[in-house]
Design an enzyme around this catalytic site. Sequence first.
Site, short mmCIF file in Angstrom:
data_model
loop_
_atom_site.label_atom_id
_atom_site.label_comp_id
_atom_site.label_asym_id
_atom_site.label_seq_id
_atom_site.Cartn_x
_atom_site.Cartn_y
_atom_site.Cartn_z
N ASP A 49 47.34 45.47 63.70
CA ASP A 49 46.24 45.30 62.75
C ASP A 49 45.37 46.55 62.72
O ASP A 49 44.97 47.03 61.64
CB ASP A 49 45.41 44.08 63.13
CG ASP A 49 44.18 43.92 62.25
OD1 ASP A 49 44.33 43.63 61.06
OD2 ASP A 49 43.06 44.10 62.76
N GLU A 121 52.29 42.67 61.46
CA GLU A 121 51.37 43.46 62.28
C GLU A 121 51.94 43.70 63.68
O GLU A 121 51.76 44.80 64.25
CB GLU A 121 50.02 42.75 62.36
CG GLU A 121 49.28 42.72 61.03
CD GLU A 121 47.96 41.99 61.10
OE1 GLU A 121 47.09 42.26 60.26
OE2 GLU A 121 47.79 41.12 61.99
#
Length: 227
Positions: A49, A121
């Site tokens: 992320d 992610e």
Amino acid sequence: MNAIFKWLDAHNIPYKNKDIILQACVHTSYLNEHAELPGDNERLEFMGDAVLQLWTTDLLFHHEPMLNEGQMTTLRSQLVREEALAEYTKELGWDKFLLLGVGEEKSGGRERNSLLCDLFEAILGAIYIDCGYSYVAQILQEVIPKYVDAPKADEVVDYKTKLQECIQADTRQTVTYHLLRSTGPSNNPHFEMEVRMDTIVLGKGSGSSKKKAEQAAAKDAFLKVAR
């Protein structure tokens, strides 16, 4: 062997640590049925992320014609929202790499946006750790830029960013998000989060994923703080 290694080979990504690459594909439901594995992909998701946010910010900062701060903030929110990341995952063919428990698989977990978002992610995080930033950038360059100028059906408001900007306008402090509780079965979870500044609770929110619950908490706090 998980097909992710064939994908990496085909894209000339020189992975070295197979364990961390494989871990990026492990959902908690799969780990519950395979205790011999070292862990699930949640920590790698956290790393991915951060890398995704940096790369996307850099992309928009250098966009031509130049975008102002508000435009960059809104567009970044659209590019990295849960639905968008799930779409990138499918476009790359990564959805086939997700390792799910039997129950999660039967309940349609492979089509759930929140799980595909987490997988995307996590794989980025694993590649960043094992191969470096340039290979993450290579992958993101393949899927994201074409969406920058695409017309958007609706405007996504990133309340986490708006709240942080509002707080920092008056103080240099930052806010943190905390999970209050997680309820429901794995195929229909419900998360409750709160956002704090030091020990002060600014807002609370809930959603079907941690990210949605954080946004709901941020919106609750922002609407109070911005009055």
